[in-house]
Design an enzyme around this catalytic site. Structure first.
Site, PDB file in Angstrom:
ATOM      1  N   TYR A   1      56.447 -18.463   2.592  1.00 16.98           N
ATOM      2  CA  TYR A   1      55.361 -17.589   3.441  1.00 16.98           C
ATOM      3  C   TYR A   1      53.790 -17.978   3.425  1.00 16.98           C
ATOM      4  O   TYR A   1      53.092 -17.469   4.361  1.00 16.98           O
ATOM      5  CB  TYR A   1      55.682 -16.076   3.327  1.00 16.98           C
TER       6      TYR A   1
ATOM      7  N   LYS B   1      50.121 -10.342   4.393  1.00 16.86           N
ATOM      8  CA  LYS B   1      50.841  -9.011   4.291  1.00 16.86           C
ATOM      9  C   LYS B   1      50.344  -8.069   3.154  1.00 16.86           C
ATOM     10  O   LYS B   1      50.338  -6.800   3.123  1.00 16.86           O
ATOM     11  CB  LYS B   1      52.473  -9.369   4.141  1.00 16.86           C
TER      12      LYS B   1
HETATM   13  P1  NAD Z   1      57.958 -11.741  17.258  1.00 16.19           P
HETATM   14  O1  NAD Z   1      57.633 -13.251  17.278  1.00 16.19           O
HETATM   15  O2  NAD Z   1      58.890 -11.289  18.042  1.00 16.19           O
HETATM   16  O3  NAD Z   1      56.971 -10.698  17.277  1.00 16.19           O
HETATM   17  C1  NAD Z   1      55.361 -11.374  16.666  1.00 16.19           C
HETATM   18  C2  NAD Z   1      54.384 -10.679  17.796  1.00 16.19           C
HETATM   19  O4  NAD Z   1      53.371 -10.922  17.434  1.00 16.19           O
HETATM   20  C3  NAD Z   1      54.777 -11.607  19.360  1.00 16.19           C
HETATM   21  O5  NAD Z   1      54.860 -10.415  20.309  1.00 16.19           O
HETATM   22  C4  NAD Z   1      53.430 -12.156  19.486  1.00 16.19           C
HETATM   23  O6  NAD Z   1      53.262 -12.153  20.848  1.00 16.19           O
HETATM   24  C5  NAD Z   1      52.297 -11.211  18.945  1.00 16.19           C
HETATM   25  N1  NAD Z   1      51.175 -11.731  18.495  1.00 16.19           N
HETATM   26  C6  NAD Z   1      50.844 -13.085  17.640  1.00 16.19           C
HETATM   27  N2  NAD Z   1      49.708 -13.199  17.977  1.00 16.19           N
HETATM   28  C7  NAD Z   1      49.033 -12.220  18.830  1.00 16.19           C
HETATM   29  C8  NAD Z   1      47.658 -12.162  19.236  1.00 16.19           C
HETATM   30  N3  NAD Z   1      46.654 -12.791  18.992  1.00 16.19           N
HETATM   31  N4  NAD Z   1      47.682 -11.076  20.179  1.00 16.19           N
HETATM   32  C9  NAD Z   1      48.635 -10.222  20.533  1.00 16.19           C
HETATM   33  N5  NAD Z   1      49.734 -10.394  20.084  1.00 16.19           N
HETATM   34  C10 NAD Z   1      50.019 -11.284  19.188  1.00 16.19           C
HETATM   35  O7  NAD Z   1      58.664 -11.608  15.539  1.00 16.19           O
HETATM   36  P2  NAD Z   1      59.014 -10.223  14.854  1.00 16.19           P
HETATM   37  O8  NAD Z   1      59.844 -11.018  13.802  1.00 16.19           O
HETATM   38  O9  NAD Z   1      59.269  -9.261  15.699  1.00 16.19           O
HETATM   39  O10 NAD Z   1      57.581  -9.792  14.176  1.00 16.19           O
HETATM   40  C11 NAD Z   1      57.024  -8.603  14.298  1.00 16.19           C
HETATM   41  C12 NAD Z   1      56.422  -8.184  13.018  1.00 16.19           C
HETATM   42  O11 NAD Z   1      57.557  -8.021  12.056  1.00 16.19           O
HETATM   43  C13 NAD Z   1      55.749  -9.270  12.131  1.00 16.19           C
HETATM   44  O12 NAD Z   1      54.408  -8.457  11.699  1.00 16.19           O
HETATM   45  C14 NAD Z   1      56.480  -9.973  11.260  1.00 16.19           C
HETATM   46  O13 NAD Z   1      55.473 -10.421  10.358  1.00 16.19           O
HETATM   47  C15 NAD Z   1      57.160  -8.642  10.810  1.00 16.19           C
HETATM   48  N6  NAD Z   1      58.297  -8.977   9.980  1.00 16.19           N
HETATM   49  C16 NAD Z   1      59.350  -9.686  10.430  1.00 16.19           C
HETATM   50  C17 NAD Z   1      60.520 -10.137   9.789  1.00 16.19           C
HETATM   51  C18 NAD Z   1      61.513 -10.899  10.463  1.00 16.19           C
HETATM   52  O14 NAD Z   1      62.366 -11.223   9.713  1.00 16.19           O
HETATM   53  N7  NAD Z   1      61.527 -11.079  11.830  1.00 16.19           N
HETATM   54  C19 NAD Z   1      60.556  -9.440   8.303  1.00 16.19           C
HETATM   55  C20 NAD Z   1      59.493  -8.714   7.998  1.00 16.19           C
HETATM   56  C21 NAD Z   1      58.554  -8.254   8.707  1.00 16.19           C
END
Ligand code: NAD
Length: 259
Positions: free
Chosen positions: A157, A164
């Site tokens: 990460y 985070k």
């Molecule tokens: P995802 O790729 O579907 O979502 C990430 C989003 O960030 C996308 O919609 C993208 O368009 C947006 N984004 C990135 N740069 C941007 C910008 N400059 N302006 C506007 N939007 C922007 O993936 P996800 O897994 O749903 O991620 C959502 C959140 O959940 C993130 O913060 C991620 O770190 C967190 N998260 C995910 C997981 C996992 O395993 N998927 C686990 C823990 C936390």
């Protein structure tokens, strides 16, 4: 009566049907919230198609690094919803590919700044704009999505883990200051879910196997379970909860993961 009847929720971070933000949008809509989705331009086609699944969803374009676009989103919400907003979902993260491939000690200044700006500062940028709209409603709820790599070294990460940590600390500081306006600020910390952002992390699929083995519930976390936890934190059921990081990870975080 549905839990969120009459409430408006602004959601950042829907990219496609796997996005955690999409699961959260569905859960909030199920309980009666009116949904606004702020999407990144390159995701427009998919998001427009998805949004038809939730009647009356309002769509606005926004890159969270652009202050003018952020201003425009909150101005539009204020114009459409009588100056008010009840729920803000921040589900946005990004790190340049090279920063996730190199060793952490090789992180560049530019990569560090971009990751922090999009993945951590954007929460503050949104909260400061949401404040007057939530004050107009007598309070509100802000929710973000973090990951356990903030608490311990999960070597893949790298700079995202640092972002985070800053994000979680921002949750506590925002909660500390916004409580007087009856605004709660919390985070969910999900286990690994197979999304676009997660697949950018090398070894993600192997990590899912390891997770399944070690988590007390021996179950991979589903998007809808993150949506339900988010719904809880944004609803009146969580009215006494703020500044909290809620793990939604089948219990993985309590285990000795080196066993
Ligand atoms: P995802 O790729 O579907 O979502 C990430 C989003 O960030 C996308 O919609 C993208 O368009 C947006 N984004 C990135 N740069 C941007 C910008 N400059 N302006 C506007 N939007 C922007 O993936 P996800 O897994 O749903 O991620 C959502 C959140 O959940 C993130 O913060 C991620 O770190 C967190 N998260 C995910 C997981 C996992 O395993 N998927 C686990 C823990 C936390």
């Amino acid at each position: 009566m549905p839990l969120l009847e009459g409430k408006t929720a602004l959601i950042f971070g829907v990219a496609n049907d796997r996005s955690l933000a999409w699961a959260i949008a569905q859960a909030l809509a199920r309980e009666g919230a009116r949904i606004v989705i702020a999407y990144q331009e390159r995701m427009e086609r998919l998001v427009r198609r998805l949004a038809t699944e939730i009647p009356d969803t309002l769509l606005v374009r926004c890159d969270v690094q652009d202050d003018q676009q952020l201003d425009a989103v909150f101005a539009e919400v204020a114009a459409v919803f009588d100056g008010g907003l009840d729920i803000l979902i921040h589900s946005v993260a990004f790190a340049p590919k090279q920063e996730l491939e190199n060793r952490f000690w090789q992180t560049t200044r530019e990569g560090f700044q971009t990751t922090m700006d999009i993945s951590a500062y954007s929460l503050v940028a949104m909260a400061r704009r949401a404040l007057p709209l939530m004050q107009a409603r007598g309070g509100g709820s802000i929710l973000t999505s973090t990951y356990m790599a903030s608490e311990r070294v999960i070597s893949e990460y790298k700079v995202m883990a640092i972002a985070k940590s800053a994000l979680e600390c921002s949750v506590r500081y925002l909660a500390g200051e916004l409580g007087e306006y009856n605004i709660r600020v919390n985070a969910v910390s999900p286990g690994p879910v197979n999304t676009l952002a997660a697949r950018g992390v090398s070894g993600f699929i192997d990590f899912l196997d390891d997770f399944n083995k070690k988590a007390p519930l021996h179950r991979i976390v589903e998007q809808s379970q993150v949506g339900d936890a988010a719904l809880f934190l944004c609803s009146p059921l969580a009215n006494a909860i703020t500044g909290e990081i809620l793990h939604v990870d089948s219990g993985y975080n309590i285990m000795d993961t080196f066993a």
